[in-house]
Design a protein around this motif. Sequence first.
Motif, mmCIF file in Angstrom:
data_model
loop_
_atom_site.group_PDB
_atom_site.id
_atom_site.type_symbol
_atom_site.label_atom_id
_atom_site.label_comp_id
_atom_site.label_asym_id
_atom_site.label_seq_id
_atom_site.Cartn_x
_atom_site.Cartn_y
_atom_site.Cartn_z
ATOM 1 N N ALA A 42 -0.077 5.466 7.344
ATOM 2 C CA ALA A 42 0.875 4.384 7.627
ATOM 3 C C ALA A 42 2.305 4.886 7.457
ATOM 4 N N ARG B 197 0.418 -0.816 9.145
ATOM 5 C CA ARG B 197 0.036 -1.368 7.856
ATOM 6 C C ARG B 197 -1.389 -0.938 7.523
ATOM 7 N N SER B 198 -1.590 -0.554 6.272
ATOM 8 C CA SER B 198 -2.908 -0.058 5.861
ATOM 9 C C SER B 198 -3.663 -1.126 5.081
ATOM 10 N N TYR B 199 -4.989 -1.068 5.173
ATOM 11 C CA TYR B 199 -5.840 -1.958 4.394
ATOM 12 C C TYR B 199 -7.001 -1.182 3.792
ATOM 13 N N ALA B 200 -7.293 -1.466 2.524
ATOM 14 C CA ALA B 200 -8.547 -0.993 1.936
ATOM 15 C C ALA B 200 -9.662 -1.917 2.441
ATOM 16 N N VAL C 217 -5.146 6.225 4.157
ATOM 17 C CA VAL C 217 -4.577 5.156 4.984
ATOM 18 C C VAL C 217 -3.100 4.936 4.655
ATOM 19 N N GLY C 218 -2.763 5.042 3.365
ATOM 20 C CA GLY C 218 -1.363 4.884 2.979
ATOM 21 C C GLY C 218 -0.492 5.976 3.583
ATOM 22 N N LEU C 219 -0.983 7.217 3.498
ATOM 23 C CA LEU C 219 -0.202 8.341 4.029
ATOM 24 C C LEU C 219 -0.040 8.220 5.546
ATOM 25 N N GLN D 41 -8.337 5.516 0.471
ATOM 26 C CA GLN D 41 -7.184 4.643 0.220
ATOM 27 C C GLN D 41 -5.885 5.447 0.293
ATOM 28 N N VAL D 42 -5.938 6.679 -0.220
ATOM 29 C CA VAL D 42 -4.761 7.548 -0.121
ATOM 30 C C VAL D 42 -4.485 7.890 1.348
#
Lengths: 419, 419
Positions: A82, A93-96, A78-80, A75-76
């Motif tokens: 993005a 855009r990121s998705y869990a 994908v955010g980074l 999760q970290v």
Amino acid sequence: MALIVHKYGGTSMGSVERIKNVARRVAKWHAAGHQIVVVPSAMSGETNRLIGLAKEIQEQPDPRELDMIASTGEQVSVGLLAMALKAQGVDARSYAGWQVPVRTDSAYTKARISSIDDARIRADLDAGRVVIVTGFQGVDDAGNITTLGRGGSDTSAVAVAAALQAAECLIYTDVDGVYTTDPRVVPEARRLNVVSFEEMLEMASLGSKVLQIRSVEFAGKYRVPTRVLSSLTDPMISLDEEMKSGTLITFEEDEKMEAAVVSGIAFSRDEAKITVVAVPDKPGIAFSILGPIADANIDVDMIVQNQSVAGTTDFSFTVNRGEFKKALDVLNGKVVQAIGAREVVSDDKVCKVSIVGIGMRSHAGIASLMFRTLSEEGINIQMISTSEIKTSVVIEDKYMELAVRALHKAFGLDQGAAQ
Amino acid sequence: MALIVHKYGGTSMGSVERIKNVARRVAKWHAAGHQIVVVPSAMSGETNRLIGLAKEIQEQPDPRELDMIASTGEQVSVGLLAMALKAQGVDARSYAGWQVPVRTDSAYTKARISSIDDARIRADLDAGRVVIVTGFQGVDDAGNITTLGRGGSDTSAVAVAAALQAAECLIYTDVDGVYTTDPRVVPEARRLNVVSFEEMLEMASLGSKVLQIRSVEFAGKYRVPTRVLSSLTDPMISLDEEMKSGTLITFEEDEKMEAAVVSGIAFSRDEAKITVVAVPDKPGIAFSILGPIADANIDVDMIVQNQSVAGTTDFSFTVNRGEFKKALDVLNGKVVQAIGAREVVSDDKVCKVSIVGIGMRSHAGIASLMFRTLSEEGINIQMISTSEIKTSVVIEDKYMELAVRALHKAFGLDQGAAQ
């Protein structure tokens, strides 16, 4: 314009600088007009850190809670990623897993993907965004977070590619493809431009740990064209250069570009051999021996049983060397006595060497060339097991490198050899 | 048997050993027959680590992606705490905000809770489980992860307590309650057994950073009995001892146990004062000055405007010292010229000291006792601002400790003083 799925491993995501490099590569593909979905792993070391914390708290971590924790690494990531794309001017855009959602069964820590909803991803792609989806995880029907087990991000990427009917799934990793054997053992090893799905399955299960085996099964089931290639190249090389690099896993045998009968030599040193001697030859014996082994959660690899002589037979199998002692304890505990076998002999100084190749199907004499080659090197064969596209032998482990090099040469796999 | 919500801060969750201590305390409450919901913060340092990573990637991190990342700290905490309880033989289950769900608006990094579904939590409580819910986060209507902003776990805990109509919300922290003033400044400071909701609001906003102010607002709105108490006591002390410790925030004035007119002295050194001199006194002037300040995202605290003399007035306000330069730039840029003021004078060597107390409402002469006390110490008052239960002054910052000690004594708050 095509829909392409990229997958990046933990090493490729291992630092801020590397994440920026991944973003550069993704941005290049996006700028060329492709729709891109990215599935990154957790930053290298992060999953181990989280599991370590869990084990400090509870020796056998509760599986549901372990998944709750272990899933945060991706999760970290994908955010980074993005953010890194946005910093380079690319909308992303990121998705869990649960947001897609990637649906799985409820087998915590080793869940299997049942379905992937593509609506949210497609809407973002149509809006011109790069979509980034967490690897390794999903959500069960009750809304619990699940993980697919170590290396599961490969499987996530291929499954996303299948759900989106992507043109290709590019698995970026720290090797530049699949080799005829490990280049650290045989410097003359060659990279394969194309490998068949079946060969890849045998390679993966035999220790060429380029791709997680479940991802290969997934790719085969849904016929997802999957390419293994290096994330260490300059991110700005041309798309053509990238597509010519790496190894493509193909499902069409006639597409196979290389005529070699044997595609590669696989090997594993992590083996131990156990033989139950003089087992009465009657129905149910295999189960009487392997049932208790399976109950103890020990994976068995090769299994060999010979024709019986004088009413008894010898039953041999191999296990992972780390589970050798445990397996012996199980057998010596009650099993041997219960089935009336004479004794158990064992050896954990063995290794397995295999030749793999779709070409073996239609060529006689392949196995005999293997046996002759080993014989010429003075290597004794302890066990033999064959399938349609693979022949494996168990030998003393000190001969492993010698055997691999001799076979690599004998089957014409050396770099520069005629094919 | 009651339903109780526990909240633990990042320091209480700061290591494996501390998490095990939290589990011991929770297990004790559970063993006494209570239904327990726990809202833990991320392990101390973790949220800063995640935000630091984000800022290395993108100077102004994308808010949606920042929430994706920052929310993982609490997700790890809840999983670890559930494991620690299970390791102690207590059945427990963790939930991320989106799993409850805790619904919020879409204001990433500063979202507000709109509703909390209690079905899943109640089902687990009824099954005898301890339920652990992530603080600090929720999910918006589109399924995006949101966070409530720093310190938001207090708000989460109180909101969960409100949704479940809990008997009490216990906020465990590294102080053992709310004090008449900061004991580091006044060693004679006393812990208050009870403080009114309104006083707590003023205390929280004035720098007694025991509780996040939004959580106090939430507690007030839904009348959630909330107690601040120490997580540093032996986790095995009796429930009675725990309930007698800490400070209870109450909503019933007649329940107030302490007769003191003033409950506490709050202060903040982090202040800077700005005065726009000789502003033409006409409608819209306050907005002309503070509008551009607000547009620059600068929070204004005290605002004082005097009666005009000869058609002009002086307009003063205070800002956080860290935003002092930025505020001056905004004013000197265009504002002063546009409104026809003479000049801007400013001072960032000031502090704010306040007396707070519900008793002030019905007692005359409280403010004058404050002014006399300061005068006797030779401290000049630069600005005064009052509300129904608070009087604040701005003074030179070197006098802050002196002022606080003198006022603490003058209002009879010293330990051992007659009340």
